[in-house]
Structures are given as C-alpha cells and as structure tokens.
Design a protein around this motif. Structure first.
Motif, PDB file in Angstrom:
ATOM      1  N   TYR A  29     -98.560  34.354 -21.874  1.00 45.00           N
ATOM      2  CA  TYR A  29     -98.883  33.640 -20.627  1.00 45.00           C
ATOM      3  C   TYR A  29     -98.257  34.356 -19.426  1.00 45.00           C
ATOM      4  CZ  TYR A  29     -94.178  31.761 -21.320  1.00 45.00           C
ATOM      5  OH  TYR A  29     -92.826  31.644 -21.509  1.00 45.00           O
ATOM      6  N   ARG A  55     -91.275  36.032 -20.127  1.00 46.74           N
ATOM      7  CA  ARG A  55     -90.211  37.021 -19.943  1.00 46.74           C
ATOM      8  C   ARG A  55     -89.019  36.539 -20.762  1.00 46.74           C
ATOM      9  NH1 ARG A  55     -89.485  40.516 -16.087  1.00 46.74           N
ATOM     10  NH2 ARG A  55     -91.201  39.777 -14.792  1.00 46.74           N
ATOM     11  N   ASP A  72     -85.236  35.657 -21.165  1.00 47.50           N
ATOM     12  CA  ASP A  72     -84.164  35.376 -20.204  1.00 47.50           C
ATOM     13  C   ASP A  72     -82.793  35.805 -20.721  1.00 47.50           C
ATOM     14  OD1 ASP A  72     -83.958  33.311 -22.015  1.00 47.50           O
ATOM     15  OD2 ASP A  72     -84.719  31.786 -20.639  1.00 47.50           O
ATOM     16  N   LYS A  85     -96.549  22.325 -30.587  1.00 46.29           N
ATOM     17  CA  LYS A  85     -96.655  20.870 -30.648  1.00 46.29           C
ATOM     18  C   LYS A  85     -98.141  20.505 -30.581  1.00 46.29           C
ATOM     19  CE  LYS A  85     -95.310  16.705 -28.263  1.00 46.29           C
ATOM     20  NZ  LYS A  85     -94.954  16.079 -27.013  1.00 46.29           N
ATOM     21  N   GLY A  92     -95.965  20.122 -18.638  1.00 44.23           N
ATOM     22  CA  GLY A  92     -94.752  20.635 -19.285  1.00 44.23           C
ATOM     23  C   GLY A  92     -93.903  21.450 -18.341  1.00 44.23           C
ATOM     24  N   THR A  93     -92.634  21.111 -18.297  1.00 40.51           N
ATOM     25  CA  THR A  93     -91.702  21.842 -17.432  1.00 40.51           C
ATOM     26  C   THR A  93     -90.453  22.240 -18.203  1.00 40.51           C
ATOM     27  OG1 THR A  93     -90.885  19.699 -16.666  1.00 40.51           O
ATOM     28  CG2 THR A  93     -92.502  20.802 -15.259  1.00 40.51           C
ATOM     29  N   GLY A  94     -90.667  22.755 -19.433  1.00 43.26           N
ATOM     30  CA  GLY A  94     -89.572  23.386 -20.180  1.00 43.26           C
ATOM     31  C   GLY A  94     -89.480  24.841 -19.738  1.00 43.26           C
ATOM     32  N   SER A  95     -88.812  25.679 -20.533  1.00 47.72           N
ATOM     33  CA  SER A  95     -88.651  27.094 -20.164  1.00 47.72           C
ATOM     34  C   SER A  95     -89.993  27.743 -19.871  1.00 47.72           C
ATOM     35  CB  SER A  95     -87.994  27.869 -21.301  1.00 47.72           C
ATOM     36  OG  SER A  95     -86.733  27.360 -21.555  1.00 47.72           O
ATOM     37  N   THR A  96     -91.018  27.392 -20.676  1.00 46.03           N
ATOM     38  CA  THR A  96     -92.328  28.019 -20.512  1.00 46.03           C
ATOM     39  C   THR A  96     -92.981  27.571 -19.215  1.00 46.03           C
ATOM     40  OG1 THR A  96     -92.586  28.060 -22.908  1.00 46.03           O
ATOM     41  CG2 THR A  96     -94.577  28.354 -21.598  1.00 46.03           C
ATOM     42  N   ARG A 133     -92.811  15.389 -16.941  1.00 44.35           N
ATOM     43  CA  ARG A 133     -92.268  14.154 -17.518  1.00 44.35           C
ATOM     44  C   ARG A 133     -90.750  14.112 -17.341  1.00 44.35           C
ATOM     45  NH1 ARG A 133     -94.056  12.588 -23.476  1.00 44.35           N
ATOM     46  NH2 ARG A 133     -92.683  14.311 -24.052  1.00 44.35           N
ATOM     47  N   THR A 134     -90.090  15.230 -17.689  1.00 45.90           N
ATOM     48  CA  THR A 134     -88.628  15.253 -17.573  1.00 45.90           C
ATOM     49  C   THR A 134     -88.206  16.447 -16.718  1.00 45.90           C
ATOM     50  OG1 THR A 134     -88.554  14.411 -19.831  1.00 45.90           O
ATOM     51  CG2 THR A 134     -86.482  15.172 -18.887  1.00 45.90           C
ATOM     52  N   LYS A 173     -80.263  20.410 -23.581  1.00 49.52           N
ATOM     53  CA  LYS A 173     -81.632  20.878 -23.820  1.00 49.52           C
ATOM     54  C   LYS A 173     -81.575  22.345 -23.468  1.00 49.52           C
ATOM     55  CE  LYS A 173     -85.436  18.313 -22.649  1.00 49.52           C
ATOM     56  NZ  LYS A 173     -86.240  17.361 -21.833  1.00 49.52           N
ATOM     57  N   ARG A 174     -82.452  23.142 -24.011  1.00 49.64           N
ATOM     58  CA  ARG A 174     -82.400  24.579 -23.781  1.00 49.64           C
ATOM     59  C   ARG A 174     -82.412  24.856 -22.272  1.00 49.64           C
ATOM     60  NH1 ARG A 174     -84.188  29.781 -22.231  1.00 49.64           N
ATOM     61  NH2 ARG A 174     -84.427  31.091 -24.072  1.00 49.64           N
ATOM     62  N   ALA A 190     -98.047  23.484 -21.651  1.00 47.76           N
ATOM     63  CA  ALA A 190     -96.756  24.153 -21.903  1.00 47.76           C
ATOM     64  C   ALA A 190     -95.859  23.102 -22.529  1.00 47.76           C
ATOM     65  CB  ALA A 190     -96.171  24.673 -20.595  1.00 47.76           C
ATOM     66  N   GLY A 238     -94.574  22.810 -25.643  1.00 48.77           N
ATOM     67  CA  GLY A 238     -93.521  23.108 -26.597  1.00 48.77           C
ATOM     68  C   GLY A 238     -93.950  23.247 -28.044  1.00 48.77           C
ATOM     69  N   TRP A 297     -85.686  19.510 -28.229  1.00 49.25           N
ATOM     70  CA  TRP A 297     -86.205  20.023 -29.504  1.00 49.25           C
ATOM     71  C   TRP A 297     -85.069  20.544 -30.377  1.00 49.25           C
ATOM     72  CZ3 TRP A 297     -85.309  25.143 -30.460  1.00 49.25           C
ATOM     73  CH2 TRP A 297     -85.229  26.031 -29.370  1.00 49.25           C
TER      74      TRP A 297
HETATM   75  O1  N01 Z   1     -91.195  23.825 -24.628  1.00 47.42           O
HETATM   76  P1  N01 Z   1     -90.202  22.628 -24.315  1.00 47.42           P
HETATM   77  P2  N01 Z   1     -91.266  25.258 -23.940  1.00 47.42           P
HETATM   78  N1  N01 Z   1     -96.625  14.536 -21.887  1.00 47.42           N
HETATM   79  O2  N01 Z   1     -90.259  21.746 -25.511  1.00 47.42           O
HETATM   80  C1  N01 Z   1     -93.353  18.415 -21.907  1.00 47.42           C
HETATM   81  C2  N01 Z   1     -88.332  29.235 -25.716  1.00 47.42           C
HETATM   82  N2  N01 Z   1     -88.765  29.979 -24.566  1.00 47.42           N
HETATM   83  O3  N01 Z   1     -92.433  25.943 -24.484  1.00 47.42           O
HETATM   84  O4  N01 Z   1     -89.004  17.094 -21.797  1.00 47.42           O
HETATM   85  C3  N01 Z   1     -95.962  15.106 -20.878  1.00 47.42           C
HETATM   86  O5  N01 Z   1     -88.900  23.104 -23.869  1.00 47.42           O
HETATM   87  C4  N01 Z   1     -91.902  18.189 -22.170  1.00 47.42           C
HETATM   88  O6  N01 Z   1     -91.452  17.027 -21.531  1.00 47.42           O
HETATM   89  P3  N01 Z   1     -90.178  16.229 -22.123  1.00 47.42           P
HETATM   90  C5  N01 Z   1     -87.070  28.496 -25.335  1.00 47.42           C
HETATM   91  O7  N01 Z   1     -86.207  28.492 -26.404  1.00 47.42           O
HETATM   92  C6  N01 Z   1     -88.039  31.076 -24.265  1.00 47.42           C
HETATM   93  O8  N01 Z   1     -91.136  25.156 -22.471  1.00 47.42           O
HETATM   94  O9  N01 Z   1     -90.416  16.142 -23.601  1.00 47.42           O
HETATM   95  N3  N01 Z   1     -95.135  16.137 -21.028  1.00 47.42           N
HETATM   96  C7  N01 Z   1     -91.318  19.475 -21.607  1.00 47.42           C
HETATM   97  O10 N01 Z   1     -91.213  19.416 -20.234  1.00 47.42           O
HETATM   98  C8  N01 Z   1     -87.614  27.153 -25.018  1.00 47.42           C
HETATM   99  O11 N01 Z   1     -86.697  26.107 -25.027  1.00 47.42           O
HETATM  100  C9  N01 Z   1     -88.347  31.798 -23.181  1.00 47.42           C
HETATM  101  O12 N01 Z   1     -90.205  14.926 -21.441  1.00 47.42           O
HETATM  102  C10 N01 Z   1     -94.958  16.617 -22.271  1.00 47.42           C
HETATM  103  C11 N01 Z   1     -92.382  20.488 -21.989  1.00 47.42           C
HETATM  104  O13 N01 Z   1     -93.568  19.783 -22.200  1.00 47.42           O
HETATM  105  C12 N01 Z   1     -88.660  27.025 -26.067  1.00 47.42           C
HETATM  106  O14 N01 Z   1     -89.281  28.286 -26.070  1.00 47.42           O
HETATM  107  C13 N01 Z   1     -89.411  31.437 -22.367  1.00 47.42           C
HETATM  108  C14 N01 Z   1     -95.625  16.068 -23.378  1.00 47.42           C
HETATM  109  C15 N01 Z   1     -92.051  21.197 -23.273  1.00 47.42           C
HETATM  110  O15 N01 Z   1     -90.882  21.921 -23.097  1.00 47.42           O
HETATM  111  C16 N01 Z   1     -89.686  25.967 -25.808  1.00 47.42           C
HETATM  112  O16 N01 Z   1     -89.992  25.955 -24.429  1.00 47.42           O
HETATM  113  C17 N01 Z   1     -90.132  30.323 -22.708  1.00 47.42           C
HETATM  114  C18 N01 Z   1     -96.480  14.988 -23.144  1.00 47.42           C
HETATM  115  N4  N01 Z   1     -97.158  14.400 -24.143  1.00 47.42           N
HETATM  116  C19 N01 Z   1     -89.808  29.592 -23.826  1.00 47.42           C
HETATM  117  N5  N01 Z   1     -95.256  16.750 -24.469  1.00 47.42           N
HETATM  118  C20 N01 Z   1     -87.504  32.979 -22.900  1.00 47.42           C
HETATM  119  O17 N01 Z   1     -87.207  33.257 -21.790  1.00 47.42           O
HETATM  120  C21 N01 Z   1     -94.384  17.678 -24.058  1.00 47.42           C
HETATM  121  N6  N01 Z   1     -94.203  17.609 -22.737  1.00 47.42           N
HETATM  122  C22 N01 Z   1     -86.974  33.773 -24.014  1.00 47.42           C
END
Ligand code: N01
Length: 879
Positions: free
Chosen positions: A55, A59, A61, A152, A187-191, A211-212, A332-333, A382, A384, A498
């Motif tokens: 995507y 990158r 980190d 997921k 989704g607002t995790g790392s991705t 969401r978070t 959380k990560r 995004a 997870g 997670w």
């Molecule tokens: O996944 P995540 P990711 N409705 O699970 C939201 C690695 N990584 O792909 O927090 C609405 O962290 C969810 O919301 P919430 C790294 O280890 C590494 O971002 O559950 N929202 C969250 O915001 C990382 O931790 C790099 O409330 C929903 C997001 O989706 C791991 O991958 C770069 C939902 C998921 O965040 C995973 O990261 C990127 C719903 N039904 C990733 N379901 C490097 O830099 C989920 N969400 C190496």
C-alpha cells in the motif's frame, strides 16, 4: 535421521513462508546444515509481509541498518540502504537480493499455500498438503508464517454490495490509481497512519473512519548520507552486538529508571529528544517504568496528546484524534508517521468518529454510520490482522492423536518458548506466539530462533533421534510465566490491542507475547539447549525444564531488566560498575513511624559509618535490637542500599535496627569484613539502650554475603563469651567457596547471581585460596556449631548457593541449634533489596520477622533455649 535419498520421506524440512524468517530458515537448514528442504509461499515471489503490504506509504519504522540480516558480513556491507527508514519496495528488493544471493528460489514453490499438515506417529513424519494439490512428507515442519499474514475478516454488513473498489492494505494489488477519486479509509493503526497522508495527497476527497485514536509520533525519515553509511559499515559488528543486549533487539540508548523520579523539565527534555524521529526510542529509551506504572505512562501519553493538539488546527478534529484512556501509550503497537496529523488540516480530508457514530452498513455507494451517509468510490480497509496465532492455525495442523492446533489453542496459544507445541512433534514456530516476537526487531529475533532450531535439529541428527516435542508440563510452566509477566505490566489495560488478541471478535483475550525482553528470553533458550533441551522430550525422554523457566514473573521482569544495557555480564564488569549496581538505592515504601540516625562505630582503629533505625512510636528501653549486615559479595553493597530493608524490619518487628557498614575487599581484604561485623555487634549491644533497645534481645540478620558474616560473627561471639545473641537470621548466605552442589550446577547461569560471579566475589574477598579453609570465611568449617542461637536460614529456589545454605542449616540442626529453613520458590539470589519491584520478595522479610518475633519476645539468656537433638523444628518449609 534419514537423508534425502531415504524413501521414507520426501524432504528433511518443509518451511512455510518466504519472508525474513522463511528465507533465512531455508538458507540455514539447506545451505549450512545440508538438509533437503521444500519451502512454500502463497506470494509469487519472496518477501512475505513486504510482498503483500504494498500500500502507498508502507515503510518499516525501524531503521533499515538495524532491520536487516546480520548473519553474513558481506551481505550487510554490500546492500546500501537509501533511506533511514526503508520503504516497502526497497525492503522487497533486498529480500529478492537475498533469495538470489543464496540461491534460495530453487527450494521454493511460490503461488502455493499450505492447506494442511498431518503428523503420523507411526512414521514420525508430517504430510504437508498444498492448494496446488501437492503432498510432501517431511521430518521437520517450520512455521515461518509471519505474525501478520492473515488479515482480519471484512465483517462489515453490506460490503458485498459495494459498487466501488475495495482494497485491504495487507493484499494491495499493483497499479492501483487513487488520483482524483473519492476514497475512504477504515482503520487508524500503524497501517492507516501510513496510508492516510499518501492517499490525501492524490485523492479528490478522503474520509477517514476512526474508531480508536492512536498515539503516533513523527518517524523522521530522510535519505541516508554516504558518511552515515560508511560509519554504519565500519561499526556493523558493534551495532549487532549491542542490538542483542537490548529489550527489543534495537541498539537504542538505555532508558532512565523512572519518569516519576525526575522533575517535569527533565521529563520534557527526554520526550523532546525522542518525539521527533526517535522511533521506538519513545517507548524503550525514555523511562523504564512507562510500561509498568500508569502514572509514569500518563506523563508520556499527556506529552503526545499535547503534540497532537498543537499539530491539528481544528480543536474538534484534534479532540477526536487525541487518545483518551482506552490504552496506555505503548500497550498497543506504537505507530510512527509522516505528516499524519497535518493531513487532517487539509480541505479534502474529513474525519469521522465511528466510536461516537458507529458504522451501520456499507451501502452500494459508500457507508452509513448511525449519524450520516458517506459516499465514495474506493474503500480501503486498514483493519488489521488475526495476529500471531491466526497464520499458524490457518495451516490446519493435525498433531499427535489427531489433535488440531485450532483446538489445542482454542483458549489462546500454549507453547514452549514460543518455539514448539506439545502434541505437535518436530514442528517449530519462528517468532511464534509467546516469544518476544513482534516486540522485537524481527531480523534479530528471527535469526536467534532459526539458529536455535537449526542447533536442535543438529543435535537430533547427531543422536540419530527422530522426534523432539515440547513436554506438556513445560508448556504449562511457560504459559504461566508469559501470562504472569504480562500481569506485571500495563499491556492488559489496552482495550483492543492485537498484542492481547483483543482485536478479533471471539478470539481469546490473552497475551500473545513474552514481555520480559530479548536478553532474558535468549538466555532461557540458550539454557534450554545447554540442559539437553530441558523441557523437551527427545524420542520420548524428557530432560527437566531449566530453572530459569520457574522464575516468579515479577522476578523475570526484574532479571530481564538487569540484562538490558551495555554494562556487559556482571561476571566481568569493572568493580565500580558492580558497586554502582549493588549499591544503588532501591525504591522503599515510606515508613514515617521509623526514625533513622546516622552515626559511626570503631573497628580495629577505623571509624565506620552506621545507621540506626528506631521505631518512633514504640518508646521505652525494651525493644529488640537487630544488627543487619548488608549483602554485596564482600566487595560491594552499602548501608544506603540496605536502608529500605532496615526500615521495613524496624517497622514490622518493632525493633531497633542497626545497620553497620563494613570494609570491602579488595581494598580491605579478608578478614577485615568479619572483624567489623563482630565489632559492630559488640557496639550494638553497648548502644542499644540509648535508642530504647534491650541488649538481651539482640539478634543478627545478614543478607547474602552479610548472611555469611552473620553466621561467622555468631560463632565468634559465642566463643568470646558475648555479647550473647538471642537469634540469627541468614538470608541466602553463600557458605562454601568450593561448593559443588546441585544448585551450583543447576543455577550456574543465575538468574542474577551466577556461579562465576559468586566465584569472582569469593576470590576477590579471600585473596589467597588457602583462606577457603578458614572458619572465618566458611562458617561450616567451625570446630563446633553447638551453643549457637536459634537460627533461621531463608533460601531462594533459583540460587547457585541455595544448597550450601541449606546444608549449613542442617549442620546447625544436627548440632542441636533450633533451626528453621524457609525456601521461597521462584525467586533468585539478591531479591530482598528489590522487594518494591518483586512483590513476593516481601515473603523473605515476613519469614525473618515471624522468626525473630517468636525468638525475641521474652528476654532470657540464649543458652537456656538450646533445643534438644530431637527438636522438630528442622525441616524445610517451602513457600
Ligand atoms: O492494524 P491494527 P494495522 N470498525 O490492528 C480499526 C504492523 N505494521 O494493519 O483500534 C472500525 O493496528 C482498528 O480500530 P480499533 C504493526 O505491527 C508495521 O494498522 O480496533 N474500525 C484500528 O484502528 C502494526 O501494529 C508497519 O478500535 C476498525 C485499525 O482498524 C500491525 O502491522 C506498518 C474495525 C487496525 O489497526 C497491524 O497494523 C504497518 C471495525 N470493524 C503495520 N476493525 C511498520 O512500519 C478494525 N478497525 C513496520
């Protein structure tokens, strides 16, 4: 073990996965060990995570110079990383280069997914089946599936009816063009945090469904300069060595002890140093207690919250983006970003809070929340992964007796070391659940795991063994340790992390990671290998689990923490380093009811400092008097480090506690310390009344080396005719410089006190080896032990000196001394001063207080309480 020509099986090892782990495992097992190997990956080429996650904005980190293989000097010198934090295409190119350089592609079948693997206990083989219809029999099966390779499930209602494009970031197709489109990201995790700024730059409109909110900090990426690169190449060896001594395999600076021990200005300076471009240093190099103490964590969380509010123009948007108390920072990560918060200042970006207004359904043209309809052309998920356990369960493993891994792990992962699973012989997981895994710099921990597996396989080949399997009890012990360690941290407080399996509906909520750091983890794995694969069953014979695995969880956290840093092993650390570590003041609870008086006493012409602790509210002149001799191997330790123990003793027992310093070797060689201990006891009897103490109720207590001194001083006072002692308590005292007991062997590598460190202390103290035989060094060498006061010997289970302490106690008992032994499980030598960090260490002091209370109540001459030979008070009480 069969060779490749053995018709009984097709290959020696099947490796599932073509990322960092699978490629290195293929290289190591095939090119180094000479095994026949068949590797599979569902992607069309090498790369694993870096193959699938293409995507925009993907990158790493972690700095590229750290996030790379270290097994070949030439490889690390020849691949020049162009950026500080490499983007996905560069990492993918690197892994392709590795595949070519070590000729790994010929062992792979790409575009091939493993669909099942079934163990035969008759043939001692796995049969691995793929979605291409292939079936391969193998002796070993290596799950190098990556922790984040199963997305997921898209469980949004209505998604099948959406008329636009849908992409999951974890399987991003090539050539997606978002230019000028209306895009939505969930989704607002790392991705999400990485992709959102990239999409905003090209899309006509971007709607982010959050969401978070998360605590993201700037990554600080930039091109690598030639100068930096040359410097790195010149120092690679040191970088890699340092990496292995840190919590997560990253050569970052050590953190300060506590965020709460410094003032606001100092704290800000530390956070300022790492916020911009410090990456994971924000978690690991700021303060040691941010993942253990909520108040400490609040300081960093508030700092990041403030930064978010500074960077986002609209206060309402800033409010939505600012995390509340959903999760402490780092539990959380932690994500890292480039212009993430500024993206929400753009006119084409809109933020929707789906915690306040939940998503109800995907519609054919967009998405409906409880408040609004939103229209868009492209939906990016995004959301997870089913992390760590998901990819292994997806292999559909069926182990011994037809047990499925999915069932064995129905309540959460149960492994040994995060490397092996009971009931699944010859199956190894690389950076699997219950290992430090994703909390580490993967290439470092992957190499450690693959090397460990490859050594285990080598051992089996040498023995001609056919199966290796984690014993059920080791899995139980390991799982308890992993869970117990997590309970000492703030990680379980995160509501949807997670790391805890909490992001997937229905997934058991349990910690997936070993949280006490890589150095302790690696030491445990090394100990398992060195103890004939203790806790594993090889061809049905199980070697005992090594002691390190029986650590009390808080003790494990402490032992793990002490192993982090660049001081190197204590066995060889300079004396001043040892003294700084063992003489450091430990946090101690407030004891306002105890008054401390600094004073001094004289011993053989020297005036030595001492401190007297007086319970303020007890008054009178009839308090028991306890002389406490600190530990430190006769070469370190001081009365400041002992202050917490003395305060607690004075307060719990209601006694005057006198804490004398004594002279340390090598400046003051043997027998200076014992002369001082004897002088201190005589002086204590003289001054007791001045402080409300009754010298007829005088006891000596010593910790570690202080315990040895206490034992000898009691003998010397007996022989000199006084002052008489009413009781003694010896806390894990080393007794015999030459001991060769079972505990010396079993706990030779510690934790904390190793046999080598103990030898170093004895020899520095005693100098001439002939002193080993002196009864002023070894109390068990005394001509007689009769007539000594009632004595408690407290030992801790994981201590090389444990057995010699208990042997001495038995000698005392045989000599007619009223003796009690209390052995405390799960603790290591030297724990007592660290009671504030290891709650169970308070059991040591409780045992001492109970014993002294029983023996110091009625003032009477010690001799009248000598027990008969048949006194029943001799056994070992294990707590
Ligand atoms: O996944 P995540 P990711 N409705 O699970 C939201 C690695 N990584 O792909 O927090 C609405 O962290 C969810 O919301 P919430 C790294 O280890 C590494 O971002 O559950 N929202 C969250 O915001 C990382 O931790 C790099 O409330 C929903 C997001 O989706 C791991 O991958 C770069 C939902 C998921 O965040 C995973 O990261 C990127 C719903 N039904 C990733 N379901 C490097 O830099 C989920 N969400 C190496």
């Amino acid at each position: 073990m069969s060779s490749s020509t053995d018709p009984a099986h097709d290959v020696d090892a099947v490796i599932v996965g073509g990322g960092f782990a699978g490629l290195y495992a293929t290289h190591r097992l095939r090119n180094t060990l000479g095994l026949t190997v068949q590797s599979f990956d569902a992607g069309s080429g090498p790369g694993g995570t870096w193959y699938w996650n293409r995507y925009p904005g993907a990158r790493c980190d972690i700095e590229s110079i750290y996030y790379s293989y270290a097994f070949d000097e030439d490889l690390q010198r020849e691949w020049r990383w162009s950026e500080r934090f490499a983007a996905q295409p560069e990492i993918l190119a690197y892994l392709n280069h590795v595949a070519d350089r070590y000729d790994l592609r010929r062992s792979y079948e790409f575009d091939t997914r493993v669909t099942s693997a079934v163990w035969s206990d008759v043939d001692k083989l796995w049969t691995v089946t793929t979605d291409t219809g292939r079936s391969v029999t193998t002796r070993f099966l290596i799950g190098a599936t990556g922790g984040l390779s199963v997305a997921k499930k898209d469980d949004f209602p209505g998604i099948a009816d959406f008329r636009g494009e849908v992409y999951h970031t974890s399987s991003w197709p090539e050539h997606v063009d978002l230019t000028g489109k209306r895009v939505a990201v969930i989704g607002t995790g790392s991705t999400g945090i990485q992709i959102i700024p990239e999409v905003a730059r090209v899309a006509d409109q971007l709607i982010v469904f959050q969401r978070t909110p998360n605590f993201a900090c700037p990554i600080g990426n930039r091109p690598t300069t030639d100068e930096e690169w040359e410097d790195t190449v010149a120092n690679y060896r040191a970088i890699r060595t340092q990496s292995r001594s840190t919590y997560g395999g990253l050569p970052y600076p050590a953190a300060q002890p506590s965020a709460l021990a410094v003032d606001e200005k100092t704290r800000r300076e530390v956070y300022d140093r790492y916020y911009n471009g410090g990456g994971f240093r924000m978690v690991t190099s700021t303060f040691n207690d941010i993942l253990f103490d909520l108040q400490a964590n609040d300081t960093v969380a508030d700092y990041i919250r403030e930064k978010i509010r500074e960077r986002v123009n609209d206060p309402e948007v800033a409010r939505i983006l600012t995390p509340g108390d959903d999760h402490p920072y780092g539990t959380k990560r932690a994500p890292f970003e480039t212009n993430y918060y500024e993206t929400f200042n753009r006119d084409n970006v809109k933020l929707v809070d789906v915690r306040a207004t939940p998503i109800e359904t995907i519609t054919p043209t967009g998405l409906r929340t409880s408040a609004d309809d939103h229209e868009f052309d492209v939906l990016i998920l995004a959301t997870g992964f089913d992390a760590l356990t998901g990819p292994l369960i997806a292999l559909n493993l069926v182990g011994r007796d037809g047990v499925r891994l999915a069932d064995a792990w129905a309540d959460g992962p149960r492994s040994y070391l995060g490397l092996a699973v009971h009931g699944f012989p010859n199956f190894f997981t690389i950076v699997g659940p219950q290992s430090p895994s994703v909390l580490t710099n993967f290439p470092v921990s992957i190499q450690e795991h693959v090397d460990w597996v490859s050594d285990a396989i080598t051992t089996m080949r040498e023995r001609g063994a056919s199966t290796i399997e984690a014993a059920a009890e080791s899995v139980e012990t390991w799982t308890n340790l992993v869970n117990g360690i997590a309970a000492c941290t703030l990680y379980p407080l995160a509501k949807s992390s997670w790391y805890m399996g909490a992001n997937i509906p229905g997934k058991p909520r349990t910690v997936l990671l070993f949280l006490a750091g890589l150095p302790l983890y690696n030491a445990i794995c090394a100990e398992v290998a060195a103890t004939d694969y203790g806790g594993f069953s090889i061809d049905g014979t199980t070697a005992p689990t090594p002691g390190l695995i029986e650590l009390d969880p808080a003790m494990a956290v402490l032992a793990g923490g002490l192993m982090i840093g660049d001081t190197g092993p204590l066995e060889t650390a300079p004396l001043e380093v040892l003294r700084a570590i063992m003489g450091g003041t430990m946090p101690a609870p407030d004891r306002p009811s105890v008054r401390a008086v600094d004073t001094s006493y004289s011993s053989r012409g020297s005036e030595l400092p001492a401190r007297i602790f007086v319970p303020a509210d007890k008054g009178g002149d009839s308090l028991p008097v306890v002389v406490f001799l600190h530990g430190g191997g006769w070469i370190a330790g001081n009365i400041n480090a002992a202050a917490g123990i003395c305060l607690a003793l004075a307060s719990e027992l209601g006694a005057v506690v006198i804490s004398p310093s004594y002279r340390l070797a090598p400046e003051h060689p043997f027998p200076a310390a014992i002369h001082d201990a004897i002088a201190a006891l005589s002086w204590a009897a003289e001054v007791a009344a001045e402080h409300g103490g009754d010298k007829r109720r005088l006891a000596v207590v010593g910790e570690s080396a202080g315990g040895t001194l206490a034992a000898i001083a009691a003998q010397q006072l007996r022989d000199a005719g006084g002052p008489p002692l009413a009781a003694g308590a010896l806390i894990y005292p080393p007794i015999d410089p030459q001991a060769s007991t079972a505990s010396r062997l079993r706990y030779r590598n510690g934790p904390i006190l190793s046999a080598a460190l103990l030898d170093r202390m004895w020899s520095t103290y005693l100098g001439d080896a002939r002193n080993d035989q002196s009864s002023l060094a070894d109390p068990s060498k005394a001509k007689s032990l009769e007539g000594l006061p009632p004595t408690l010997v407290v030992t801790v289970e994981l201590d090389p000196s444990r057995d010699e302490s208990e042997d001495y106690a038995r000698q005392l008992a045989h000599a007619g001394v009223a003796t009690e032994i209390v052995r405390i499980s799960g603790l290591a030598h030297g724990t007592l001063p660290m009671s504030a960090l290891v709650p169970r260490a308070s059991e040591i002091l409780e045992a001492v207080v109970a014993f002294l209370r029983a023996h110091l109540t009625a003032p009477q001459p010690a001799a009248s309480r000598l027990p008969s030979q048949s006194d029943p008070a001799y056994g070992i009480t294990t707590v």
